[in-house]
Motif scaffolding. Structure first.
Motif, PDB file in Angstrom:
ATOM      1  N   SER A 154       0.843  -1.189   0.000  1.00 58.74           N
ATOM      2  CA  SER A 154       0.000   0.000   0.000  1.00 58.74           C
ATOM      3  C   SER A 154       0.884   1.247   0.000  1.00 58.74           C
ATOM      4  CB  SER A 154      -0.879  -0.019   1.256  1.00 58.74           C
ATOM      5  OG  SER A 154      -1.541   1.202   1.410  1.00 58.74           O
ATOM      6  N   TYR A 155       0.529   2.225  -0.842  1.00 62.78           N
ATOM      7  CA  TYR A 155       1.211   3.513  -0.911  1.00 62.78           C
ATOM      8  C   TYR A 155       0.162   4.568  -0.576  1.00 62.78           C
ATOM      9  CZ  TYR A 155       4.585   0.798  -3.633  1.00 62.78           C
ATOM     10  OH  TYR A 155       5.480  -0.158  -4.057  1.00 62.78           O
ATOM     11  N   VAL A 156       0.347   5.283   0.533  1.00 62.93           N
ATOM     12  CA  VAL A 156      -0.641   6.255   0.989  1.00 62.93           C
ATOM     13  C   VAL A 156      -0.102   7.665   0.765  1.00 62.93           C
ATOM     14  CG1 VAL A 156      -1.976   7.098   2.953  1.00 62.93           C
ATOM     15  CG2 VAL A 156      -1.537   4.647   2.698  1.00 62.93           C
ATOM     16  N   MET A 157      -0.905   8.500   0.094  1.00 60.97           N
ATOM     17  CA  MET A 157      -0.539   9.883  -0.196  1.00 60.97           C
ATOM     18  C   MET A 157      -1.524  10.805   0.506  1.00 60.97           C
ATOM     19  SD  MET A 157       0.009   8.728  -4.075  1.00 60.97           S
ATOM     20  CE  MET A 157      -0.783   7.175  -3.665  1.00 60.97           C
ATOM     21  N   LYS A 158      -0.996  11.829   1.166  1.00 58.84           N
ATOM     22  CA  LYS A 158      -1.842  12.751   1.934  1.00 58.84           C
ATOM     23  C   LYS A 158      -1.544  14.187   1.526  1.00 58.84           C
ATOM     24  CE  LYS A 158      -2.915  14.291   6.624  1.00 58.84           C
ATOM     25  NZ  LYS A 158      -2.672  15.708   6.499  1.00 58.84           N
ATOM     26  N   ALA A 159      -2.583  14.869   1.064  1.00 60.97           N
ATOM     27  CA  ALA A 159      -2.475  16.285   0.728  1.00 60.97           C
ATOM     28  C   ALA A 159      -2.841  17.130   1.948  1.00 60.97           C
ATOM     29  CB  ALA A 159      -3.406  16.617  -0.436  1.00 60.97           C
ATOM     30  N   ASP A 160      -2.492  18.400   1.905  1.00 61.25           N
ATOM     31  CA  ASP A 160      -2.865  19.324   2.976  1.00 61.25           C
ATOM     32  C   ASP A 160      -4.381  19.500   3.013  1.00 61.25           C
ATOM     33  OD1 ASP A 160      -0.184  19.759   3.590  1.00 61.25           O
ATOM     34  OD2 ASP A 160      -0.034  21.529   2.291  1.00 61.25           O
ATOM     35  N   PRO A 161      -4.921  19.939   4.165  1.00 62.32           N
ATOM     36  CA  PRO A 161      -6.371  20.181   4.250  1.00 62.32           C
ATOM     37  C   PRO A 161      -6.842  21.118   3.130  1.00 62.32           C
ATOM     38  CG  PRO A 161      -5.384  20.310   6.419  1.00 62.32           C
ATOM     39  CD  PRO A 161      -4.244  20.208   5.435  1.00 62.32           C
ATOM     40  N   GLY A 162      -7.941  20.758   2.491  1.00 66.25           N
ATOM     41  CA  GLY A 162      -8.498  21.565   1.409  1.00 66.25           C
ATOM     42  C   GLY A 162      -7.875  21.280   0.046  1.00 66.25           C
ATOM     43  N   LYS A 163      -6.888  20.407  -0.007  1.00 65.16           N
ATOM     44  CA  LYS A 163      -6.227  20.047  -1.272  1.00 65.16           C
ATOM     45  C   LYS A 163      -6.600  18.617  -1.644  1.00 65.16           C
ATOM     46  CE  LYS A 163      -3.401  23.697  -1.534  1.00 65.16           C
ATOM     47  NZ  LYS A 163      -3.198  24.539  -2.690  1.00 65.16           N
ATOM     48  N   ARG A 164      -6.214  18.210  -2.850  1.00 64.64           N
ATOM     49  CA  ARG A 164      -6.422  16.840  -3.306  1.00 64.64           C
ATOM     50  C   ARG A 164      -5.114  16.292  -3.859  1.00 64.64           C
ATOM     51  NH1 ARG A 164     -11.689  16.716  -6.943  1.00 64.64           N
ATOM     52  NH2 ARG A 164     -10.403  18.066  -8.187  1.00 64.64           N
ATOM     53  N   VAL A 165      -5.097  15.000  -4.103  1.00 67.82           N
ATOM     54  CA  VAL A 165      -3.913  14.318  -4.615  1.00 67.82           C
ATOM     55  C   VAL A 165      -4.076  14.071  -6.114  1.00 67.82           C
ATOM     56  CG1 VAL A 165      -2.564  12.173  -4.531  1.00 67.82           C
ATOM     57  CG2 VAL A 165      -3.449  13.178  -2.408  1.00 67.82           C
ATOM     58  N   LEU A 166      -3.061  14.438  -6.897  1.00 69.90           N
ATOM     59  CA  LEU A 166      -3.009  14.101  -8.311  1.00 69.90           C
ATOM     60  C   LEU A 166      -1.867  13.100  -8.480  1.00 69.90           C
ATOM     61  CD1 LEU A 166      -3.812  14.424 -11.293  1.00 69.90           C
ATOM     62  CD2 LEU A 166      -2.166  16.308 -11.426  1.00 69.90           C
ATOM     63  N   LEU A 167      -2.210  11.868  -8.819  1.00 75.12           N
ATOM     64  CA  LEU A 167      -1.256  10.775  -9.002  1.00 75.12           C
ATOM     65  C   LEU A 167      -1.012  10.607 -10.496  1.00 75.12           C
ATOM     66  CD1 LEU A 167       0.255   8.185  -7.956  1.00 75.12           C
ATOM     67  CD2 LEU A 167      -1.960   7.011  -8.130  1.00 75.12           C
ATOM     68  N   THR A 168       0.266  10.478 -10.880  1.00 73.90           N
ATOM     69  CA  THR A 168       0.632  10.280 -12.280  1.00 73.90           C
ATOM     70  C   THR A 168       1.461   9.014 -12.415  1.00 73.90           C
ATOM     71  OG1 THR A 168       0.709  12.676 -12.619  1.00 73.90           O
ATOM     72  CG2 THR A 168       1.754  11.298 -14.306  1.00 73.90           C
ATOM     73  N   PHE A 169       1.027   8.100 -13.277  1.00 74.37           N
ATOM     74  CA  PHE A 169       1.814   6.924 -13.635  1.00 74.37           C
ATOM     75  C   PHE A 169       2.559   7.248 -14.923  1.00 74.37           C
ATOM     76  CE2 PHE A 169      -1.619   4.959 -11.194  1.00 74.37           C
ATOM     77  CZ  PHE A 169      -0.907   4.122 -10.353  1.00 74.37           C
TER      78      PHE A 169
END
Length: 183
Positions: A66-81
């Motif tokens: 498992s790879y867990v990504m956490k953005a700051d409050p009010g932000k979202r995560v953009l993952l790029t393969f």
């Protein structure tokens, strides 16, 4: 759904093939609730490349990480393969990457499966979370191994929407690690 089976299936609207990466979305809801915790858990840093074990060589058999990504409050995560290659089948039931929206809970019932990938990419693949957390699970069986994946993530505003501008680099690959992602 079988009558009286108690399994709730999510409807499959389509199987979309982009390049050679399969996107599959149908899982019995029971599978999501009974799935055990991954054998390894990682927290990749923002704007830094991360990959499956042994990349670009073949990944290990019977992996569940498992790879867990956490953005700051009010932000979202953009993952790029950037590169992606796993065993291929139309249901992505062998070697695969599952991507979940998450609220940082260890409870699988609090996570929503948003994508399941397998196969090989010919373009960059983008995933945008709807919340501050995104979890990627890399799961392999014991039969065939390939190179796995190379990815990075970054924070984006809550209003960010993937659009045509993200597709401008279709077909372009970084044959060496992109230095802008290496710290």
């Amino acid at each position: 759904m079988k009558a009286g089976s108690g399994l709730m299936l999510h409807p499959v609207f389509c199987l979309l093939v982009v390049g050679h990466v399969y996107f599959a979305h149908a899982l019995p809801q029971e599978d999501l609730l009974t799935k055990k915790e991954p054998k390894c858990q990682r927290k990749p840093a923002e704007k830094v490349l991360f990959s499956s074990d042994n990349f670009p060589s073949n990944y290990n058999k019977e992996t569940e990480c498992s790879y867990v990504m956490k953005a700051d409050p009010g932000k979202r995560v953009l993952l790029t393969f950037y590169m992606f290659q796993t065993e291929t089948n139309s249901r992505c039931s062998y070697d695969r990457v599952e991507v979940y929206d998450s609220n940082d809970s260890t409870e699988d019932s609090s996570k929503t499966l948003i994508h399941k990938f397998c196969g090989r990419n010919s373009n960059n693949v983008y995933v945008n979370s709807s919340k501050e957390y995104l979890e990627l699970r890399f799961i392999t069986d014991r039969v065939s191994e390939y190179s796995g994946f190379l990815a990075s993530w970054q924070q984006v505003d809550a209003t960010f929407v993937l659009d045509k501008a993200e597709d401008d680099d279709k077909g372009k690959y970084y044959l060496t690690f992109p230095t802008k992602f290496i710290q």
